[in-house]
Design an enzyme around this catalytic site. Sequence first.
Site, PDB file in Angstrom:
ATOM      1  N   GLU A 128       1.119  -0.823  -0.009  1.00  0.00           N
ATOM      2  CA  GLU A 128       0.108  -0.227   0.473  1.00  0.00           C
ATOM      3  C   GLU A 128       0.580   1.076  -0.116  1.00  0.00           C
ATOM      4  O   GLU A 128       0.221   2.321  -0.328  1.00  0.00           O
ATOM      5  CB  GLU A 128      -0.965   0.022   1.443  1.00  0.00           C
ATOM      6  CG  GLU A 128      -2.049   1.256   1.063  1.00  0.00           C
ATOM      7  CD  GLU A 128      -3.127   0.956   2.040  1.00  0.00           C
ATOM      8  OE1 GLU A 128      -3.798  -0.271   2.090  1.00  0.00           O
ATOM      9  OE2 GLU A 128      -3.829   1.772   2.874  1.00  0.00           O
ATOM     10  N   ASP A 179      -2.930  -3.136   2.871  1.00  0.00           N
ATOM     11  CA  ASP A 179      -3.170  -3.122   3.935  1.00  0.00           C
ATOM     12  C   ASP A 179      -4.670  -4.173   3.820  1.00  0.00           C
ATOM     13  O   ASP A 179      -5.294  -3.956   3.554  1.00  0.00           O
ATOM     14  CB  ASP A 179      -3.256  -1.561   4.826  1.00  0.00           C
ATOM     15  CG  ASP A 179      -2.759  -0.391   5.031  1.00  0.00           C
ATOM     16  OD1 ASP A 179      -1.334  -1.446   4.902  1.00  0.00           O
ATOM     17  OD2 ASP A 179      -2.111   0.596   5.577  1.00  0.00           O
ATOM     18  N   TYR A 239       3.632   3.104  12.313  1.00  0.00           N
ATOM     19  CA  TYR A 239       2.725   3.706  12.065  1.00  0.00           C
ATOM     20  C   TYR A 239       1.043   4.503  12.604  1.00  0.00           C
ATOM     21  O   TYR A 239       0.677   3.635  13.241  1.00  0.00           O
ATOM     22  CB  TYR A 239       1.653   2.673  11.560  1.00  0.00           C
ATOM     23  CG  TYR A 239       0.508   3.249   9.876  1.00  0.00           C
ATOM     24  CD1 TYR A 239       1.591   3.692   7.893  1.00  0.00           C
ATOM     25  CD2 TYR A 239      -0.640   2.429  10.007  1.00  0.00           C
ATOM     26  CE1 TYR A 239       0.463   3.966   7.816  1.00  0.00           C
ATOM     27  CE2 TYR A 239      -1.482   3.215   9.427  1.00  0.00           C
ATOM     28  CZ  TYR A 239      -1.229   4.072   8.200  1.00  0.00           C
ATOM     29  OH  TYR A 239      -2.444   4.191   7.366  1.00  0.00           O
TER      30      TYR A 239
END
Length: 727
Positions: free
Chosen positions: A13, A109, A324
């Site tokens: 992604e 993801d 993240y």
Amino acid sequence: MEVKKSKTLILTEKPSVARDFALALGVKGKKDGYLENDDYIITWAVGHLVELFEPQDYDPKWKKWSMENLPILPSHFHYKPIQKTQKQLKIICRLLSKNTPGQVVIATDAGREGEVIARTILLMGGVPAENLEKSEKTKRFWTSQALTPQVVKAGMDSLKTAGEYDRLWRAGQARQIADWLVGMNGSRSATIKLNDLFSIGRVQTAVLALIADRRRERENFKPEPYWIFKAHFENEKGDWWGAWFKENQTRILSEQDAGAIREKVENRTGHVVSVEKQKKNQAPPLLYSLTDLQRDANSRFGFFAKKTLSIAQALYENKKCLSYPRTEARVLGTQNISLVKKIIDKLSLSYPKTFQNIVPERVNEKYKRVFDDSRLTDHHAIIPLAPLPQQASADEKTIYDLVMKRFAAAFHADCEYEQTNIVTQVETETFHSQGKRILKPGWRTVYGMASEKKAGSEDDTEDENLPPLEKDDPAKVIDTKIEHKETSPPPEYTEALLLKDMTNPARYVAENELKQIYRGDIGLGTQSTRAQIIETLLMRKYVQRQKRYLIALDKGCLLIDTLRGFEKAKILTSAEETARWEMQLNRIAQGEESGQTFLNNIKTFIHDLVDEFKSGKIEPAKAAESSPLVQNPPTTYGKCPRCGGDIIEGKKGYGCSRWRKEDGGCRFVIWKTIAGKKTPKSAVFQLLQNGTTQKIHGFTSKQGKKFSARLKIDLDQENLQSVVFDF
DNA sequence: GCAAGGTC
């Protein structure tokens, strides 16, 4: 003869995930837009690379915004590249066609949008749909764990057939199309009808309704006075305060009643009726999701959601010291344990004090509060990965510290405390006292003891150490206190509060059946977009920032009022309805509902919506009757009664704009605090319009007595004292 | 000129 070996192409992604794969699989050859060795080609998207056509791409007549061309309902939907990222899309498409004989692994993801990002790219790259069905050619990599080399390798060893995720793709596509239809048709209808640029969307309109409703609730709110009675007791063991109560009631509705209680108990001696002690444990707070972090940073430091996101992004992307950030999880996965151990070792060197009391047994998969695979989706909670680099800015340090301390606290012991509830009785009146004593601070040591006190609830009985009282101990009343209070309206929205209500629309949902909403799995918008939604409302001038608050402007209220005037369109103003919408998408992903049925319902809704705008009459007079249109918070409050100048807000008062430092000018002022009471803005308006106000409660005289009075303007007084009491 | 969802 040597046959050229076909390679496995991995699509992620975002670049950072591609790096994780490269590290795990030992792929070192850097090319333009991808990495390659003899076995693998690893390439990446940058989020969505493909978007739906614009209306005019389907039919040029839709370029013009006009009512007769609505509704916009294309029979088939098409995709086109997003301009900004078309270079990367071209690279991926080239790799896909070059790699035809090899295997493709979708490693975006693990969620609905990840699936959409991958599928739309494969669509543009001309990968035939049959390649996704029961084929060895297209696979899906799926994990919610942090992408350590072990996790990547394990995932690559247990790839699924891509076709298994078709339902997720259909749900994602239904989401895209539904949002597009609502956005294009709603925005154009409203813009044409109301003669000004208005945008409408599933998320933004429901959020705007929250803010607009809050403004109206506050404006219509009538504060009700009430009184709290407290008694100060004493015996040979010590002294304590207790708050009057009767059954579940602590509020006294008239000052006379409070006085009667005082009469009854003053200087009397009663006794302790009951002493209850309870030991309680308080577990450490859960790790941060992005929204939790944004809320905390907003309420503690006033950071806007957007600011927190960009700082967290920088700490993740450039400083590499946070994980993240755009995650909704508040836990880690069981596979993250070894990673956590390494991080704790590393951070213990840099922040020894914070990490010195970690409980090693809690860094264990049995500790479900932190390690819970069932509560993971795309990403785990935000955690620190490394110490904060020296060159970090002060704001970065602020955000980093929040995350680092949460992380440390998570592996500390529970806080243990003893709560004591005491009831004291004098004559027939009863009084409640509560004490709290920390036995073992546990995780609270991370924050220091100062932050332990919670925001005071209104009946905050003294939350301190009580004397060691026992049942039947005497209690002499040595002092009493009558506190005048007022019911207060729901608070203005700060970003923290708004984010909370966006995350958890449960409070707007009456029915228990909507369990997912109650679990907090469904909210308005997503982690990645909530900050942006707020910015959209600001940009459209629906909402304005005033200090820490988000206040609805007339334009926003007008839109909500207009939609509420329509039978069908009004569901866009309901958080509950849009949450239901989201649930249907979940059912599509589960295979329990068809995407086609859902989209047909949406299309019917779009027809209704457009019809309502086409035939609906906007009668300002009627709208004002049912729900009065409110005024923008003004910059001037009215005209100066002395000289006719503008009254503007100053630091300490609302004063005449003709005041001048040099020669004085007009010095009329309404002070912001009068006799110990903050002057309500409504009183300022009333004074300037009528010269007098309604009765206001809660003034304190110089002798310390509470009293109520009207305010009025008396121009015979001096300028600075033009506002006087009117009994 | 319009959405919401990604990422940088």
